[in-house]
Design an enzyme around this catalytic site. Structure first.
Site, short mmCIF file in Angstrom:
data_model
loop_
_atom_site.label_atom_id
_atom_site.label_comp_id
_atom_site.label_asym_id
_atom_site.label_seq_id
_atom_site.Cartn_x
_atom_site.Cartn_y
_atom_site.Cartn_z
N GLU A 1 0.87 -1.19 0.00
CA GLU A 1 0.00 0.00 0.00
C GLU A 1 0.90 1.24 0.00
O GLU A 1 1.95 1.25 0.66
CB GLU A 1 -0.90 -0.02 1.24
CG GLU A 1 -1.80 1.18 1.45
CD GLU A 1 -2.72 1.49 0.26
OE1 GLU A 1 -2.48 2.51 -0.39
OE2 GLU A 1 -3.65 0.69 0.01
N ASP B 1 4.89 1.29 -4.60
CA ASP B 1 4.07 0.90 -5.75
C ASP B 1 4.16 -0.62 -5.94
O ASP B 1 5.26 -1.17 -6.10
CB ASP B 1 4.59 1.63 -7.00
CG ASP B 1 3.74 1.37 -8.24
OD1 ASP B 1 2.97 0.40 -8.26
OD2 ASP B 1 3.88 2.15 -9.18
N ASP C 1 -8.74 1.05 -7.28
CA ASP C 1 -9.33 2.31 -7.76
C ASP C 1 -9.93 2.09 -9.15
O ASP C 1 -9.24 1.63 -10.06
CB ASP C 1 -8.24 3.38 -7.83
CG ASP C 1 -7.64 3.64 -6.46
OD1 ASP C 1 -8.29 4.29 -5.63
OD2 ASP C 1 -6.51 3.16 -6.21
N LYS D 1 -13.35 7.48 -15.42
CA LYS D 1 -13.35 8.27 -16.66
C LYS D 1 -12.53 7.57 -17.73
O LYS D 1 -11.44 7.06 -17.45
CB LYS D 1 -12.75 9.65 -16.39
CG LYS D 1 -13.62 10.52 -15.52
CD LYS D 1 -13.03 11.89 -15.33
CE LYS D 1 -13.91 12.67 -14.37
NZ LYS D 1 -13.18 13.70 -13.64
N ASP E 1 -16.67 -3.12 -6.96
CA ASP E 1 -18.09 -2.73 -6.91
C ASP E 1 -18.43 -1.89 -8.12
O ASP E 1 -19.50 -1.28 -8.16
CB ASP E 1 -18.38 -1.93 -5.62
CG ASP E 1 -17.66 -0.60 -5.61
OD1 ASP E 1 -16.52 -0.53 -6.13
OD2 ASP E 1 -18.24 0.40 -5.12
C1 LIG Z 1 -10.13 2.06 -3.52
S1 LIG Z 1 -8.88 1.70 -2.36
C2 LIG Z 1 -9.39 0.09 -1.73
C3 LIG Z 1 -8.78 -0.20 -0.40
C4 LIG Z 1 -9.16 -1.55 0.24
N1 LIG Z 1 -8.70 -2.66 -0.56
C5 LIG Z 1 -10.64 -1.65 0.48
O1 LIG Z 1 -11.30 -2.42 -0.22
O2 LIG Z 1 -11.14 -0.94 1.38
C6 LIG Z 1 -7.50 1.27 -3.39
C7 LIG Z 1 -6.17 1.33 -2.67
O3 LIG Z 1 -5.15 0.84 -3.52
C8 LIG Z 1 -3.99 1.59 -3.32
N2 LIG Z 1 -3.16 1.44 -4.53
C9 LIG Z 1 -3.54 1.74 -5.79
N3 LIG Z 1 -2.56 1.45 -6.66
C10 LIG Z 1 -1.54 0.93 -5.93
C11 LIG Z 1 -0.25 0.44 -6.26
N4 LIG Z 1 0.17 0.42 -7.53
N5 LIG Z 1 0.56 0.01 -5.28
C12 LIG Z 1 0.12 0.04 -3.98
N6 LIG Z 1 -1.09 0.48 -3.59
C13 LIG Z 1 -1.92 0.93 -4.57
C14 LIG Z 1 -4.48 3.00 -3.06
O4 LIG Z 1 -3.54 3.75 -2.33
C15 LIG Z 1 -5.76 2.74 -2.27
O5 LIG Z 1 -5.52 2.76 -0.88
#
Ligand SMILES: C[S@@+](CC[C@H](N)C(=O)[O-])C[C@H]1O[C@@H](n2cnc3c(N)ncnc32)[C@H](O)[C@@H]1O
Length: 225
Positions: free
Chosen positions: A82, A109, A132, A136, A168
């Site tokens: 994360e 990352d 995420d 868009k 979702d």
């Molecule tokens: C929409 S949140 C979902 C969080 C959790 N899995 C939940 O369901 O509550 C997506 C998370 O993925 C992390 N994230 C996105 N791309 C990432 C990457 N390449 N490496 C590490 N974390 C990432 C973001 O920082 C964010 O906290």
């Protein structure tokens, strides 16, 4: 095209400047040195003192699902990846409070972690919950689930390994299936969606989606090689 075009890498996240609570800051200062995986580590499995099946959760958010899963499956080693600092701090606090010895954290990352810090065939399971959605069209290229990323997973995962995705966002669920269809090493274990497997608790973002009336899609596949 500028000469720097190739150097710019599209990331699946934006760094949100979330405020750290004092407890999260303490966790980052005191617990990250103990449970964190430094960038010098070149085989994620070496982060643990014992050999055990390795589960990687990418984008664990506030980490509550990861802490739950690690407590529920003590026979497995869990690595959470994360980039959001408050989330990492929150997970570390749970790891300490619950005395979880089978959890390690990489605050980087996930693409870089898998590419540079894992060896072929070393990861038994990958779980990616509510990545995420980048709704868009012009942002679709930022979606984490893309065929080249899935190819990286194929290389890093062990034969028979399990990939579990959940979202979702219905258009992202379709996008995931299309991306998986381009990577035949993965075989879907569903029709194509499955009911939430018992190993996955409800997550923070899932509950947010459900409050908006969104349907939840779970996709489970196996590496068939
Ligand atoms: C929409 S949140 C979902 C969080 C959790 N899995 C939940 O369901 O509550 C997506 C998370 O993925 C992390 N994230 C996105 N791309 C990432 C990457 N390449 N490496 C590490 N974390 C990432 C973001 O920082 C964010 O906290």
């Amino acid at each position: 095209m500028s000469q720097f075009e190739n150097l710019r890498r599209i990331r699946s996240f934006v760094r949100r400047p979330g405020r750290l609570t004092p407890g999260q800051q303490r966790a980052l200062d005191e617990l990250l040195p103990r449970y964190g995986i430094g960038e010098e580590c070149d085989d994620l499995r070496a982060a643990f003192e014992r050999e055990a099946p390795l589960v990687v959760e990418i984008g664990f958010g506030n980490g509550q699902a990861l802490a739950w899963m690690a407590a529920n499956e003590p026979e497995k080693n869990f690595i959470g990846i994360e980039v959001h600092e408050p989330g990492v701090g929150r997970l570390l606090r749970s790891v300490e409070a619950d005395g979880l010895e089978n959890v390690r954290v990489a605050m980087r990352d996930a693409v870089e972690v898998l590419r540079e810090q894992s060896v072929p065939g070393s990861v038994d399971e990958v779980r990616i919950y509510f990545p995420d959605p980048w709704p868009k069209k012009r942002h679709h290229k930022r979606r984490l689930i893309q065929p080249p990323f899935l190819e990286l997973l194929v290389e890093r995962m062990a034969p028979g390994g399990c990939l579990h995705l959940a979202t979702d966002w219905a258009p992202y669920a379709e996008w995931m299936l299309e991306a998986l269809a381009e990577v035949p090493a993965f075989t879907l274990q569903g029709d194509p969606f499955v009911d939430r497997p018992s190993w996955r608790p409800r997550t923070h973002f899932e509950q947010r989606g459900q409050r908006k009336g969104h349907q939840i899609f779970d996709i489970v596949c196996r590496l068939s090689r």
